[in-house]
Write a protein that holds these residues in place. Structure first.
Motif, mmCIF file in Angstrom:
data_model
loop_
_atom_site.group_PDB
_atom_site.id
_atom_site.type_symbol
_atom_site.label_atom_id
_atom_site.label_comp_id
_atom_site.label_asym_id
_atom_site.label_seq_id
_atom_site.Cartn_x
_atom_site.Cartn_y
_atom_site.Cartn_z
ATOM 1 N N MET A 1 19.244 50.578 24.119
ATOM 2 C CA MET A 1 19.745 50.862 22.772
ATOM 3 C C MET A 1 21.254 50.659 22.735
ATOM 4 O O MET A 1 21.968 51.018 23.658
ATOM 5 C CB MET A 1 19.402 52.316 22.417
ATOM 6 N N GLY A 2 21.747 50.060 21.675
ATOM 7 C CA GLY A 2 23.178 49.884 21.521
ATOM 8 C C GLY A 2 23.768 48.793 22.385
ATOM 9 O O GLY A 2 24.909 48.892 22.805
ATOM 10 N N LYS A 3 23.016 47.730 22.628
ATOM 11 C CA LYS A 3 23.469 46.647 23.498
ATOM 12 C C LYS A 3 24.380 45.678 22.741
ATOM 13 O O LYS A 3 24.115 45.319 21.597
ATOM 14 C CB LYS A 3 22.233 45.908 24.013
ATOM 15 N N ILE A 4 25.468 45.256 23.394
ATOM 16 C CA ILE A 4 26.367 44.224 22.866
ATOM 17 C C ILE A 4 26.311 43.041 23.818
ATOM 18 O O ILE A 4 26.381 43.225 25.031
ATOM 19 C CB ILE A 4 27.816 44.739 22.753
ATOM 20 N N LYS A 5 26.174 41.845 23.241
ATOM 21 C CA LYS A 5 26.137 40.633 24.048
ATOM 22 C C LYS A 5 27.103 39.603 23.475
ATOM 23 O O LYS A 5 27.326 39.564 22.275
ATOM 24 C CB LYS A 5 24.730 40.008 24.037
ATOM 25 N N ILE A 6 27.635 38.776 24.352
ATOM 26 C CA ILE A 6 28.411 37.602 23.941
ATOM 27 C C ILE A 6 27.720 36.405 24.575
ATOM 28 O O ILE A 6 27.519 36.379 25.793
ATOM 29 C CB ILE A 6 29.874 37.685 24.414
ATOM 30 N N ILE A 7 27.329 35.455 23.738
ATOM 31 C CA ILE A 7 26.650 34.262 24.241
ATOM 32 C C ILE A 7 27.303 33.003 23.681
ATOM 33 O O ILE A 7 27.987 33.048 22.662
ATOM 34 C CB ILE A 7 25.142 34.270 23.907
ATOM 35 N N LYS A 8 27.060 31.895 24.350
ATOM 36 C CA LYS A 8 27.473 30.594 23.838
ATOM 37 C C LYS A 8 26.211 29.938 23.319
ATOM 38 O O LYS A 8 25.205 29.884 24.027
ATOM 39 C CB LYS A 8 28.098 29.755 24.952
ATOM 40 N N GLY A 9 26.233 29.474 22.076
ATOM 41 C CA GLY A 9 25.029 28.862 21.541
ATOM 42 C C GLY A 9 25.110 28.566 20.064
ATOM 43 O O GLY A 9 26.176 28.591 19.451
ATOM 44 N N ASP A 10 23.929 28.304 19.502
ATOM 45 C CA ASP A 10 23.769 27.922 18.099
ATOM 46 C C ASP A 10 23.130 29.099 17.359
ATOM 47 O O ASP A 10 21.959 29.417 17.575
ATOM 48 C CB ASP A 10 22.882 26.679 18.026
ATOM 49 N N ILE A 11 23.886 29.727 16.491
ATOM 50 C CA ILE A 11 23.422 30.930 15.776
ATOM 51 C C ILE A 11 22.196 30.644 14.912
ATOM 52 O O ILE A 11 21.384 31.530 14.677
ATOM 53 C CB ILE A 11 24.585 31.551 14.957
ATOM 54 N N THR A 12 22.031 29.397 14.463
ATOM 55 C CA THR A 12 20.904 29.080 13.580
ATOM 56 C C THR A 12 19.560 29.106 14.308
ATOM 57 O O THR A 12 18.516 29.076 13.675
ATOM 58 C CB THR A 12 21.066 27.699 12.904
ATOM 59 N N ARG A 13 19.580 29.167 15.633
ATOM 60 C CA ARG A 13 18.328 29.150 16.408
ATOM 61 C C ARG A 13 17.873 30.533 16.855
ATOM 62 O O ARG A 13 16.841 30.669 17.508
ATOM 63 C CB ARG A 13 18.502 28.258 17.640
ATOM 64 N N LEU A 14 18.641 31.567 16.509
ATOM 65 C CA LEU A 14 18.339 32.910 17.013
ATOM 66 C C LEU A 14 17.320 33.644 16.156
ATOM 67 O O LEU A 14 17.442 33.692 14.928
ATOM 68 C CB LEU A 14 19.620 33.731 17.121
ATOM 69 N N ASN A 15 16.358 34.255 16.831
ATOM 70 C CA ASN A 15 15.312 35.016 16.170
ATOM 71 C C ASN A 15 15.733 36.491 16.124
ATOM 72 O O ASN A 15 15.272 37.304 16.909
ATOM 73 C CB ASN A 15 13.997 34.821 16.924
ATOM 74 N N TYR A 16 16.641 36.801 15.210
ATOM 75 C CA TYR A 16 17.182 38.151 15.034
ATOM 76 C C TYR A 16 16.771 38.659 13.658
ATOM 77 O O TYR A 16 16.332 37.883 12.809
ATOM 78 C CB TYR A 16 18.715 38.113 15.110
ATOM 79 N N ASP A 17 16.954 39.951 13.431
ATOM 80 C CA ASP A 17 16.723 40.470 12.084
ATOM 81 C C ASP A 17 17.668 39.787 11.104
ATOM 82 O O ASP A 17 17.270 39.429 9.998
ATOM 83 C CB ASP A 17 16.939 41.984 12.021
ATOM 84 N N ALA A 18 18.934 39.605 11.518
ATOM 85 C CA ALA A 18 19.905 38.933 10.650
ATOM 86 C C ALA A 18 20.918 38.161 11.479
ATOM 87 O O ALA A 18 21.281 38.582 12.581
ATOM 88 C CB ALA A 18 20.647 39.948 9.776
ATOM 89 N N ILE A 19 21.343 37.036 10.910
ATOM 90 C CA ILE A 19 22.517 36.347 11.431
ATOM 91 C C ILE A 19 23.578 36.448 10.346
ATOM 92 O O ILE A 19 23.260 36.561 9.158
ATOM 93 C CB ILE A 19 22.254 34.873 11.820
#
Length: 168
Positions: A1-19
């Motif tokens: 719970m409460g995880k923060i991540k930093i990634i390199k990538g394409d935000i349009t490909r992420l399966n999240y609740d919201a971008i």
């Protein structure tokens, strides 16, 4: 719970609740991440954005994700760095993250991915933009399952790796 991540990538490909979209004030698409999100979501996103009547700097509005893997898109308008004093720009940029997270919380969203707002053509210094993003996410981390900063460029990712390696 409460995880923060930093990634390199394409935000349009992420399966999240919201971008989050680093939008311009019209909300009708543009360059950079804004153009990529509109392109990937399809024309329905533009149609819904037309009903929102724009957005002021520092504020945020929400739409469906349409053809994106993300269920929703939160649109926020970052400051053009040279149009403000550094303090004003920082307050406005912080507001982008705060207001986006407020909308996410109001809509019961638990996984949110952010681009690096204002650090492209809007000219916000990359290190300072990363700091505002990460520090604001840290303040709200326990309201969400996962908050992710998605960096597109190698340069930005290198800066983040140096300053915030604990989130990689």
């Amino acid at each position: 719970m409460g995880k923060i991540k930093i990634i390199k990538g394409d935000i349009t490909r992420l399966n999240y609740d919201a971008i989050v979209n680093a939008a311009n004030s019209s909300l009708l698409g543009g360059g950079g991440v804004d153009g990529a999100i509109h392109y990937a979501a399809g024309p329905e996103l533009l149609s819904e954005c037309r009903t929102l009547h724009g957005c002021r700097t520092g504020e945020a509005k929400i739409t469906k994700g349409y053809k994106l893997p993300a269920r929703f898109v939160i649109h926020t308008v970052g400051p053009v760095y040279d149009e403000y004093t550094p303090d004003e720009a920082e307050k406005l940029l912080t507001s982008c993250y705060e207001n986006s997270l407020k909308l996410a919380k109001e809509n019961g969203l638990k996984t949110i991915a952010f681009p690096l707002i204002s650090a492209g053509v809007y000219g916000y210094p990359k290190l300072e933009a990363i700091k505002v993003a990460v520090e604001t996410m840290k303040l709200h981390r326990y309201d969400f399952d996962e908050l992710t900063l998605v960096l597109f460029g190698e340069r930005e990712f290198g800066i983040a790796k140096e300053k915030y390696s604990e989130f990689l």
